[in-house]
Design a protein around this motif. Structure first.
Motif, PDB file in Angstrom:
ATOM      1  N   ARG A  18      17.604 -22.479  31.762  1.00  0.00           N
ATOM      2  CA  ARG A  18      18.805 -22.361  30.945  1.00  0.00           C
ATOM      3  C   ARG A  18      20.033 -22.556  31.831  1.00  0.00           C
ATOM      4  O   ARG A  18      20.194 -21.868  32.832  1.00  0.00           O
ATOM      5  N   ARG A  19      20.918 -23.485  31.483  1.00  0.00           N
ATOM      6  CA  ARG A  19      22.113 -23.779  32.280  1.00  0.00           C
ATOM      7  C   ARG A  19      23.368 -23.543  31.433  1.00  0.00           C
ATOM      8  O   ARG A  19      23.462 -24.034  30.306  1.00  0.00           O
ATOM      9  N   ARG A  20      24.299 -22.781  32.026  1.00  0.00           N
ATOM     10  CA  ARG A  20      25.555 -22.461  31.352  1.00  0.00           C
ATOM     11  C   ARG A  20      26.654 -23.353  31.952  1.00  0.00           C
ATOM     12  O   ARG A  20      27.324 -22.980  32.905  1.00  0.00           O
ATOM     13  N   HIS A  45      15.146 -18.174  22.422  1.00  0.00           N
ATOM     14  CA  HIS A  45      14.208 -17.120  22.064  1.00  0.00           C
ATOM     15  C   HIS A  45      12.792 -17.537  22.465  1.00  0.00           C
ATOM     16  O   HIS A  45      12.482 -18.732  22.580  1.00  0.00           O
ATOM     17  N   LEU A  46      11.940 -16.529  22.646  1.00  0.00           N
ATOM     18  CA  LEU A  46      10.555 -16.814  23.024  1.00  0.00           C
ATOM     19  C   LEU A  46       9.844 -17.503  21.872  1.00  0.00           C
ATOM     20  O   LEU A  46      10.001 -17.126  20.691  1.00  0.00           O
ATOM     21  N   VAL A  47       9.005 -18.483  22.187  1.00  0.00           N
ATOM     22  CA  VAL A  47       8.229 -19.221  21.200  1.00  0.00           C
ATOM     23  C   VAL A  47       6.794 -18.704  21.255  1.00  0.00           C
ATOM     24  O   VAL A  47       6.127 -18.835  22.292  1.00  0.00           O
ATOM     25  N   ARG A  78      10.303 -20.937  25.969  1.00  0.00           N
ATOM     26  CA  ARG A  78      11.550 -20.548  25.305  1.00  0.00           C
ATOM     27  C   ARG A  78      12.122 -21.743  24.556  1.00  0.00           C
ATOM     28  O   ARG A  78      12.004 -22.890  24.996  1.00  0.00           O
ATOM     29  N   CYS A  79      12.763 -21.437  23.469  1.00  0.00           N
ATOM     30  CA  CYS A  79      13.401 -22.491  22.691  1.00  0.00           C
ATOM     31  C   CYS A  79      14.606 -23.015  23.454  1.00  0.00           C
ATOM     32  O   CYS A  79      15.491 -22.233  23.830  1.00  0.00           O
ATOM     33  N   PRO A  80      14.719 -24.294  23.727  1.00  0.00           N
ATOM     34  CA  PRO A  80      15.854 -24.844  24.469  1.00  0.00           C
ATOM     35  C   PRO A  80      17.149 -24.856  23.663  1.00  0.00           C
ATOM     36  O   PRO A  80      18.193 -25.186  24.210  1.00  0.00           O
ATOM     37  N   THR A  81      17.072 -24.439  22.369  1.00  0.00           N
ATOM     38  CA  THR A  81      18.278 -24.400  21.542  1.00  0.00           C
ATOM     39  C   THR A  81      18.865 -22.999  21.458  1.00  0.00           C
ATOM     40  O   THR A  81      20.055 -22.794  21.722  1.00  0.00           O
ATOM     41  N   CYS A  82      18.034 -22.009  21.102  1.00  0.00           N
ATOM     42  CA  CYS A  82      18.529 -20.635  20.989  1.00  0.00           C
ATOM     43  C   CYS A  82      17.966 -19.713  22.056  1.00  0.00           C
ATOM     44  O   CYS A  82      18.341 -18.536  22.128  1.00  0.00           O
ATOM     45  N   ASN A  85      10.673 -19.460  15.774  1.00  0.00           N
ATOM     46  CA  ASN A  85      10.804 -18.656  14.570  1.00  0.00           C
ATOM     47  C   ASN A  85      12.257 -18.388  14.205  1.00  0.00           C
ATOM     48  O   ASN A  85      12.565 -18.013  13.062  1.00  0.00           O
ATOM     49  N   GLU A  86      13.197 -18.510  15.178  1.00  0.00           N
ATOM     50  CA  GLU A  86      14.591 -18.181  14.932  1.00  0.00           C
ATOM     51  C   GLU A  86      15.371 -19.363  14.373  1.00  0.00           C
ATOM     52  O   GLU A  86      16.079 -19.256  13.378  1.00  0.00           O
ATOM     53  N   CYS A  87      15.300 -20.504  15.050  1.00  0.00           N
ATOM     54  CA  CYS A  87      16.118 -21.649  14.639  1.00  0.00           C
ATOM     55  C   CYS A  87      15.300 -22.806  14.073  1.00  0.00           C
ATOM     56  O   CYS A  87      15.862 -23.796  13.604  1.00  0.00           O
ATOM     57  N   GLY A  88      13.976 -22.718  14.150  1.00  0.00           N
ATOM     58  CA  GLY A  88      13.139 -23.766  13.587  1.00  0.00           C
ATOM     59  C   GLY A  88      12.947 -24.968  14.487  1.00  0.00           C
ATOM     60  O   GLY A  88      12.417 -26.002  14.035  1.00  0.00           O
ATOM     61  N   TYR A  89      13.325 -24.878  15.744  1.00  0.00           N
ATOM     62  CA  TYR A  89      13.158 -26.006  16.669  1.00  0.00           C
ATOM     63  C   TYR A  89      11.676 -26.340  16.775  1.00  0.00           C
ATOM     64  O   TYR A  89      10.831 -25.465  16.931  1.00  0.00           O
ATOM     65  N   PHE A  90      11.351 -27.629  16.718  1.00  0.00           N
ATOM     66  CA  PHE A  90       9.961 -28.082  16.725  1.00  0.00           C
ATOM     67  C   PHE A  90       9.777 -29.126  17.826  1.00  0.00           C
ATOM     68  O   PHE A  90      10.591 -30.024  17.989  1.00  0.00           O
TER      69      PHE A  90
END
Length: 492
Positions: A72-74, A45-47, A39-43, A56-61
């Motif tokens: 994921r921590r809130r 979403h599944l990678v 999962r993307c640690p920014t948004c 694919n959503e935020c472009g995190y590389f």
């Protein structure tokens, strides 16, 4: 809504609050784990791409797959949950700082834990907490009756009528008895409480010296306490001395001596002395068995039988020495003046009632630290032209903590005392007596005394007349002990 229901609802609310906040803290920090999915640690979403990894959503590389497997921590929700938990804890601590933490439990649960009050500091708070609940009239009639039943039963460490029972349960029973008539309970509840109080046996305690001598008679002070209504009568008789070697005349005298009194004035405790005679040298350890009978007045509201009967075994122990402890006599004008001050109130006389005469004395007058080792044993007499019309034996210890006193009546001419007047014919005389002074050790559980007051003071008799009954005065209550139904004994 009663107290128990309120506490139960508070507990339910507190548990729901604590569960919600703790679950919220755990959910915000540990619930949303990757579980093997990238999962993307920014948004979040599944990678789907393989190496290199791009969202694919935020472009995190990233070049490292481990970056996509983090939990994921809130933190915002975690802060809210943590702040709520800290706030609730601070509030609870503030509440407990002003009251016992036992207030968090229903009364019924606290009452059930009362027998454990001897174990640990926390459990020892139970008796004073229950006394406070009763005195503030915050306990229901059903729970007060349940508490009274628990006190009457005692426990293995503090059986009824024992010294441990007195320390643990007596104050609770006293408070229930004192507040029974002040509560707004239904008549049936009040009758149930009075019935329970009436069925409780009296509490009898002995003050016995740890060491005595083989010359003077051993005199013990008996303290009697009950919780019965006004005008109740109690009869006492010594039925047996187990393990105590006494002379035949003393044994015959004591086992045939009947003591009787009728309580009045709202007080429930009094005392009398018991002369065991001269004991043989050696250690005496045993018990005195006292038979008691009570008769309740016809005006009692309780529906139980007006007659009660039982036996109380009271352990005693003393070491009789071959020689008398050497006490040094002391007699100074300063001490004589203090003794005179202690008895200056003189004779008090009432116009009605069976108990119409009493000497008023103030032991605290001899509370100087210089008199800590002085025993005061005194023969106090009201004299008419030198003839004793009333003679009281009284003893107490000087110094601090010496306000407890023992007393016994030897002579009382009520007809002569009724005509007593403030004139030259009537005087009060106080004489020191060494044998009476030795009884101080019995009052104070082996108090260390080395001297006894051997003086004599005499001064004009002061008489204070009252129109009411002696038993109606809150500060001067007395009970008349009748010995063998013919003569009074041991009234102040």
């Amino acid at each position: 809504m009663n107290f128990d229901t309120t506490v139960i609802l508070v507990w339910i609310g507190a548990l729901l609050f604590a569960t919600t906040t703790i679950y919220g803290l755990w959910w915000s920090l540990f619930w949303d784990r990757a579980r093997g999915q990238r999962r993307c640690p920014t948004c979040w979403h599944l990678v789907q791409h393989r190496f290199p990894f791009r969202c694919n959503e935020c472009g995190y590389f990233t070049l490292f797959e481990s970056n996509l497997l983090s939990t994921r921590r809130r933190y915002g929700w975690a802060c809210v949950a943590l702040l709520s938990l800290i706030t609730g804890t601070i509030w609870l601590r503030d509440q407990l700082s002003t009251r016992s933490w036992w207030s968090l439990f229903p009364d019924r649960m606290v009452i059930a834990m009362l027998p454990l009050a001897d174990d640990g500091e926390t459990f020892r708070e139970i008796p004073p907490y229950l006394v406070n609940r009763v005195s503030r009239e915050e306990m229901s009639a059903a729970n007060r009756l349940r508490l009274l039943s628990q006190c009457a039963s005692g426990d293995s460490w503090a059986p009824p009528s024992s010294e441990n029972w007195m320390q643990k349960y007596a104050s609770i029973v006293d408070k229930i008895e004192q507040t029974a008539s002040l509560t707004k309970d239904t008549p049936d509840s009040l009758i149930a409480l009075e019935t329970a109080l009436n069925t409780m046996p009296p509490l009898i305690r002995f003050d016995v010296p740890a060491n005595w001598n083989s010359v003077d008679p051993l005199v013990v002070v008996a303290n009697v306490r009950d919780w019965w209504p006004e005008q109740s009568t109690i009869k006492l008789r010594v039925s047996a001395f187990n393990g105590i070697q006494m002379s035949a005349p003393a044994l015959e005298r004591l086992t045939h001596q009947h003591l009787e009194r009728t309580n009045s004035g709202g007080a429930h405790s009094t005392m009398f002395t018991m002369d065991l005679g001269v004991l043989a040298v050696g250690h005496h350890s045993g018990e005195i068995v006292i038979e008691w009978k009570s008769t309740l007045p016809e005006t009692a509201k309780a529906t139980n039988t007006p007659h009660a009967h039982g036996y109380i075994a009271i352990p005693i122990s003393t070491n009789v020495l071959a020689t008398t402890q050497s006490l040094t006599p002391i007699n100074t004008p300063e001490i004589n003046a203090l003794v005179q001050e202690a008895f200056e109130p003189g004779l008090m006389r009432w116009s009605t009632g069976q108990v119409r005469h009493a000497f008023s004395y103030q032991p605290y007058k001899t509370s100087s630290l210089d008199l800590n080792s002085v025993a005061f044993g005194m023969i106090v007499e009201a004299l008419e032209d030198g003839v004793p019309r009333r003679r009281l034996n009284v003893w107490w210890r000087g110094g601090r903590g010496g306000t407890r006193s023992g007393f016994e009546i030897e002579v009382e001419d009520q007809i002569a005392l009724d005509r007593a007047a403030v004139n030259a014919h009537w005087t009060m005389r106080i004489r020191g007596n060494e044998s009476l002074a030795r009884r101080v050790a019995g009052l104070y559980s082996g108090a260390q005394v080395t001297t006894w007051w051997s003086g004599t003071v005499e001064f004009p008799l002061v008489i204070n007349d009252f129109k009411d009954d002696l038993s109606s005065r809150a500060t001067m209550r007395a009970w008349q002990w009748i010995q063998d139904a013919s003569s009074s004994n041991n009234e102040k």
